[in-house]
Design an enzyme around this catalytic site. Structure first.
Site, PDB file in Angstrom:
ATOM      1  N   GLU A 300       0.687  -1.489   0.246  1.00 38.96           N
ATOM      2  CA  GLU A 300       0.047  -0.050  -0.123  1.00 38.96           C
ATOM      3  C   GLU A 300       0.462   1.243  -0.557  1.00 38.96           C
ATOM      4  OE1 GLU A 300      -2.778   3.107   1.990  1.00 38.96           O
ATOM      5  OE2 GLU A 300      -0.270   2.363   2.285  1.00 38.96           O
ATOM      6  N   ASP A 329      -7.223   1.416   7.827  1.00 41.54           N
ATOM      7  CA  ASP A 329      -5.529   1.651   7.936  1.00 41.54           C
ATOM      8  C   ASP A 329      -5.688   3.134   8.848  1.00 41.54           C
ATOM      9  OD1 ASP A 329      -3.592   2.738   7.061  1.00 41.54           O
ATOM     10  OD2 ASP A 329      -4.081   3.097   5.184  1.00 41.54           O
ATOM     11  N   HIS A 427       5.055   6.907   9.236  1.00 41.62           N
ATOM     12  CA  HIS A 427       6.033   7.321   8.431  1.00 41.62           C
ATOM     13  C   HIS A 427       7.410   6.969   9.001  1.00 41.62           C
ATOM     14  CE1 HIS A 427       3.312   6.754   4.292  1.00 41.62           C
ATOM     15  NE2 HIS A 427       2.799   5.881   5.485  1.00 41.62           N
TER      16      HIS A 427
HETATM   17 ZN   LIG Z   1      -1.606   3.018   5.748  1.00 42.99          ZN
END
Ligand SMILES: [Zn+2]
Ligand SMILES: *[C@@H]1O[C@H](CO)[C@@H](O)[C@H](O)[C@H]1NC(C)=O
Ligand SMILES: *[C@@H]1O[C@H](CO)[C@@H](O)[C@H](O)[C@H]1NC(C)=O
Ligand SMILES: *[C@@H]1O[C@H](CO)[C@@H](O)[C@H](O)[C@H]1NC(C)=O
Ligand SMILES: *[C@@H]1O[C@H](CO)[C@@H](O)[C@H](O)[C@H]1NC(C)=O
Ligand SMILES: *[C@@H]1O[C@H](CO)[C@@H](O)[C@H](O)[C@H]1NC(C)=O
Length: 493
Positions: A300, A329, A427
């Site tokens: 993804e 998500d 992230h």
């Molecule tokens: Zn994600």
């Protein structure tokens, strides 16, 4: 041994479930929600932590850590005997790296481009004419040197390949606004029709303008050092469909199994994928009227690659058989909000296929009934529901927030800190188990359990029967997908 034992147990169960349709064995929202336990979710998080240890703290697609997550999901689902499971394996170009640019002893704050090649180049910096979108912008003086190009008008990938075609040894793109670009990609792994990519990085607009002034008053020798891995990697989606239930009215739910290379991705998207896995592991206690299918998507973070790969592989009829898709998500963000995809478009003016409004309203009433405030979030296709929207499948889902900042009002609703990102570790290496908000994770997982149980019983409000436009799935724009990853936009130009 173990395998055959569980198959026998599951077969016995299936017979008893099939023998008593519509009775107390039929899935109910309340029972499924009550079966979602904190201890089980945390066990899955522990497993993900172990997986990330196998590859230096990351579960990026193509790594040992990611493979371990895929195997874990497949093994757990197979052991129930309740699902037909499938691995869909394919190859995709992996890319990760860093870039550093120095000139005249100044270390520039430098960003790397996805698909940018590795290298270590020291050479004079030469300014390229116009925006470097045409061959003619690159004069002969570029040869052997570092091309300095302004952002704008065409893709970064085209500029870098044109620099390579002109014989440049490296390239720097500077932003056309003061600050840094904030994450860039060359979009395509290579552009043989234009020229070879050269080691490249990007710097801020302020730095670019100052560098040009410096070059105007005398030669500037720069060094570009790019540390990068670019290689084809095999990777897999996991699909699991209940053996029971109407397969012409499939309820689907999915989340992604990969992390970014920078960290283990326990919230993004360990939370969504493991929340759905736990639902899938509890579901076998009941029978379902409509079939339920789980999709665990790979890559993804490279632009919805796994989910798109699967959706595009379907026939028009297989797409029509999917009644709806629910996406999970990031559902355990530390400074969370309870966000629902804006399927009816009334908040962000991007409306999903008919039925998406119903899904949004179902989640709204779920939070309302729990005495909690929820808010809409833009339905822009930047997670694995994107390919489903493009195929005309009604979709929805929950999201507890990424790099966006919590407002004062939201801090009153949900607690946490105003002016701070919903997930400050988004992230990054800090996306670890201890940073999860487990309360939000349980609340959202139960929300998905509610939606799955509700729709598995009754599709009222979701348009059925009409053939979806098969041609629609071909409109999926690969470039758009590659530009976007996990609620975050990587710039391609
Ligand atoms: Zn994600
Ligand atoms: C982990 O990092 C070490 C040192 O940086 C490297 O040699 C090794 O290949 C890495 N392993 C994986 C699986 O990426
Ligand atoms: C991950 O799994 C893929 C697909 O099965 C396999 O081809 C690849 O070698 C595995 N990668 C690692 C690092 O184990
Ligand atoms: C390059 O920059 C990164 C940060 O962007 C830094 O972590 C790394 O140490 C630098 N490498 C070199 C060789 O200077
Ligand atoms: C890049 O190459 C130069 C010599 O050309 C060397 O001095 C320097 O250490 C290299 N940089 C890195 C990060 O390896
Ligand atoms: C909403 O979107 C439609 C089509 O995309 C556009 O025509 C319309 O002007 C938009 N409305 C608002 C209020 O932005």
């Amino acid at each position: 041994m173990k395998f055959s034992v569980s198959v026998v147990a599951a077969t016995l169960f299936l017979e008893s479930a099939l023998a008593t349709p519509g009775d107390e064995k039929r899935l109910q929202s309340k029972q499924l929600r009550h079966a979602i336990l904190r201890s089980n979710l945390l066990k899955h998080a522990d497993a993900l932590v172990e997986h990330a240890r196998l590859s230096n703290g990351s579960r990026a697609f193509g790594s040992k850590g990611h493979n371990a997550t895929v195997d874990y999901i497949k093994r757990k689902l197979d052991a129930t005997g309740y699902y037909d499971t499938e691995l869909q394996t394919f190859v995709y170009p992996f890319s990760d790296g860093t870039a550093n640019f120095t000139a005249k002893e100044k270390k520039y704050s430098t960003e790397w481009f996805t698909y940018g090649p590795a290298g270590n180049v020291t050479a004079p910096v030469v300014v390229v004419n116009e925006l470097g979108c045409e061959k003619a912008n690159f004069l002969a003086t570029v040869e052997g040197n570092i091309a300095l190009i302004k952002r704008g008008s065409c893709e970064f990938g085209l500029k870098i390949a044109l620099a390579g075609a002109a014989g440049a040894s490296g390239a720097i793109i500077y932003n056309n606004a003061d600050g840094p670009i904030g994450g860039g990609t060359l979009i395509k792994p290579s552009r043989p029709d234009v020229g070879p990519y050269v080691p490249a990085g990007s710097i801020s607009g302020v730095d670019g303008v100052a560098l040009i002034a410096s070059i105007a008053s005398g030669e500037v020798v720069g060094n570009i050092y790019v540390d990068a891995t670019n290689e084809d990697r095999y990777t897999s989606n996991v699909l699991a469909t209940t053996k029971l239930g109407d397969k012409k009215n499939v309820i689907m739910a999915g989340g992604h199994t990969d992390s970014v290379p920078a960290g283990p991705g326990i919230n993004d998207d360990g939370s969504g994928s493991m929340g759905l896995l736990e639902i899938a592991l509890q579901l076998p206690k009941w029978s379902v009227k409509n079939a339920v299918r789980f999709g665990f998507w790979t890559a993804e973070e490279y632009g919805l690659v796994g989910s798109e790969h699967w959706v595009v592989s379907l026939t028009a009829e297989q797409i029509s058989d999917i009644a709806l898709y629910l996406n999970a998500d990031m559902i355990a963000s530390p400074n969370f909000g309870y966000f629902i995809y804006d399927g009816d478009g009334n908040a962000f003016n991007i409306t999903g296929p008919a039925g998406s409004d119903h899904i949004e309203h179902l989640f709204e009433s779920y939070f309302k009934d729990a005495g909690l405030v929820s808010a809409p979030t833009e339905f822009d296709g930047r997670s694995d529901y994107g390919p489903f929207l493009d195929a005309g499948v009604p979709s929805g889902g929950l999201f507890t927030g990424a790099e966006g900042l919590k407002t004062e009002q939201q801090a009153k609703w949900w607690g946490g800190s105003a002016g701070v990102a919903y997930d400050p570790n988004y992230h990054q290496a800090g996306d670890v188990k201890s940073n999860l908000n487990v309360g939000a994770w349980i609340q959202c997982t139960k929300g998905f359990a509610h939606a799955i149980a509700t729709y598995a019983n009754d599709l009222k409000g979701i348009p059925r029967g009409g053939k979806r436009d098969a041609a629609k799935k071909r409109q999926i724009s690969h470039d758009r997908r590659r530009n976007s990853a996990c609620n975050h936009k990587l710039h391609g130009l």
